[in-house]
Design an enzyme around this catalytic site. Structure first.
Site, PDB file in Angstrom:
ATOM      1  CE  LYS A 177      -1.551   3.204   2.662  1.00 32.33           C
ATOM      2  NZ  LYS A 177      -1.797   4.269   1.714  1.00 32.33           N
ATOM      3  CB  CYS A 286      13.397   9.821   7.542  1.00 31.04           C
ATOM      4  SG  CYS A 286      14.328   8.854   6.358  1.00 31.04           S
ATOM      5  CD  GLU A 387      10.069  13.725  11.099  1.00 29.95           C
ATOM      6  OE1 GLU A 387       8.932  13.267  11.242  1.00 29.95           O
ATOM      7  OE2 GLU A 387      10.985  13.127  10.519  1.00 29.95           O
TER       8      GLU A 387
END
Ligand code: NAP
Length: 497
Positions: A177, A286, A387
């Site tokens: 997915k 990331c 973040e």
């Protein structure tokens, strides 16, 4: 303008529409009226069909000799080489990073495909002497079965390849997915695999939302592992549900990656690295460098040079020549960046440049934000701890090497870190003390290569690694085999003396 192409799910080797007949549009974040394609807005019913197809194909695929599985991956790598430019352009269009970078993303999938093709002739286990005579023993890998893969939009082909290719070479079948913001690149990867000869049902792709497709995949009893990369919030939810359903769960989540610049560093080199680490992929990696921990002696010259260079960066559509920084992925991410910039100002950090969305003719219709630098940031501020996932860099001054290491480690994440220094002793101490899954010396926090393990400590992950031969461990069960050829009963694990 021609109608956008409709992409169906791939289930059991057939391209099929989702059962409820709904679709969603994949839009270009640099120009939102550009629709790249229309994808299936699937549900649990479609997931169930895909898992059934993967389960049926598993019986055959796991018995295909691994070197032959490898030969198919090798062919897929060759097809990706041929299609690299086309797929890179699709990727820039669907998620915004500049062509230079999307070529690199496709290249990672190519490298991974060649690397895992080679693993088909290794898949090493262990042989080891027995404590008893005339006895042989070894460990061998077994596939898990059907693997559920859930991937993010920021490396929309590389990350699917890090999961798909090791899963396949071990003999698993998969249902993937992809992220709804960038599904086309995963389709392109899957298309290359199909064209290379992966049999029907071995790879299935189902698009749709996290709640309607991701969760049913996670809850499905025949799915043995969920390999997830994405945000920490979603990862925690997946870990909870995965535990209830006794799944293997691998999580790759957020980061708050620091670059340390010591007073003895080559500042020009450091400036190049910080710019690339902070604003490459619009800060949406990331591993992006969102904290610059600088020795107080060099904060000023460093900040001055960084601001001068940042102001020269060209922000725009990544398909155009001369653009350095693309858009944020969507309105939500643009709003998050704006919100954090406000928070930073309220916390008392000083804005050196950027600090607002870019509008006007050159940026109309896209989610553009000016590359932003804060100075006078304290280690405990939210902009230094959380973040942001956008083009925002926080400069934190420190007085010593020891303090720099302490500040670097003082966040809930542990993905990547970097230090610029000319002192070899300090470099080695940093390698030892930085508690992150990846450490760079005299290079920025981004730039991992596929044949070393990739992943992070603390809030970034749950102890697994992708890439490298370690990726195989995620998608294998170990079986220890003992062969006694003594002709008699020999007892191990008891006191034979
Ligand atoms: P995200 O919102 O968590 O989405 C990631 C994937 O999870 C998407 O496919 C998403 O589907 C799906 N999802 C969302 N909710 C779900 C649920 N309840 N159950 C199952 N699946 C669900 O993350 P993102 O915004 O795409 O990616 C950015 C994040 O990924 C950042 O935090 C970044 O640091 C992290 N990341 C980490 C690494 C690493 O290796 N550590 C690498 C790249 C990115 P939809 O797209 O349909 O919502």
């Amino acid at each position: 303008m021609s109608e956008p192409r409709v992409f169906n799910n791939l289930i059991g080797g057939e391209w099929v529409a989702c059962k409820r007949g709904k679709t969603f549009a994949n839009r270009n974040p640099a120009q939102t009226d550009d629709i790249i394609g229309v994808f299936q807005d699937s549900t649990a019913e479609d997931v169930a069909d895909a898992v059934a197809a993967a389960q049926a194909a598993y019986a055959l695929w796991r018995r295909v000799p691994a070197p032959r599985r490898g030969a198919i991956l090798f062919r897929a790598a060759q097809l990706l080489v041929e299609r690299k430019e086309l797929y890179a352009r699709d990727m820039t269009r669907e998620m915004g990073k500049i062509l230079h970078e999307t070529r690199g993303d496709v290249q990672e999938a190519i490298d991974m495909a060649f690397f895992m093709a080679g693993e088909g002739r290794r898949l090493y286990g262990q042989t080891t002497p027995s404590e008893l005579p005339n006895k042989f023993q070894m460990s061998v890998r077994m596939p898990l079965g059907v693997c559920g893969l859930i991937t993010p939009w920021n490396f929309p082909m590389a990350i699917p390849s890090w999961k798909l290719l090791p899963a396949l070479i071990v003999g698993n079948t998969v249902v993937i997915k992809p992220a709804s913001d960038a599904p086309l690149s995963a389709f392109n990867l899957v298309q290359a695999l199909i064209d290379a000869g992966v049999p029907p049902g071995v790879v299935n792709i189902v698009t749709g939302s996290g709640s309607q497709v991701g969760e049913p995949l996670l809850r499905h009893p025949e799915v043995k592992i969920i390999s997830f990369t994405g945000s920490t919030a979603t990862g925690h939810q997946i870990a909870r549900i995965g535990a209830e359903h006794q799944k293997h769960v691998s999580l790759e989540m957020g980061g708050k990656n620091p670059i340390i610049v010591m007073e003895d560093a080559d500042l020009d080199l450091a400036v190049d690295g910080v710019l690339w680490g902070a604003f490459g992929t619009t800060g949406q990696r990331c591993t992006a460098a969102s904290r610059l921990i600088a020795h107080r002696d060099v904060v000023e010259p460093l900040a001055e040079r960084l601001v001068a260079r940042t102001n020269q960066l060209k922000v725009g559509n990544g398909l155009e020549a001369g653009i350095d920084v693309g858009p944020c992925i969507n309105q939500g991410q643009l709003d998050t960046v704006s919100e954090y910039v406000k928070i930073g100002q309220e916390e008392g950090a000083r804005l050196l440049c950027g600090g607002q969305p870019l509008r006007g003719d050159a940026h109309a219709g896209g989610f553009f934000y000016a590359p932003t630098i804060f100075i006078d940031v304290r280690r405990d501020m939210r902009i230094a701890q959380e973040e942001i996932f956008g083009p925002v860099l926080s400069i934190i001054p420190v007085d010593s090497f020891e303090e720099a290491i302490e500040v670097a480690n003082d966040v809930p994440y542990g993905l990547s870190s970097a230090i610029y220094t000319r002192d070899v002793n300090r470099a080695f101490v940093a390698m030892q003390e930085l508690y992150t899954g990846i450490v760079y010396i005299n290079a920025p926090t981004i730039g991992a290569e596929i044949h070393l393990p990739f992943g992070g400590t603390k809030g970034t992950g749950n102890g697994h690694r992708e890439s490298g031969p370690q990726a195989l461990d995620l998608f294998s069960e170990w079986k220890s085999v003992y062969i006694d050829y003594s002709g008699g009963l020999q007892r191990a694990q008891i006191d034979n003396t």
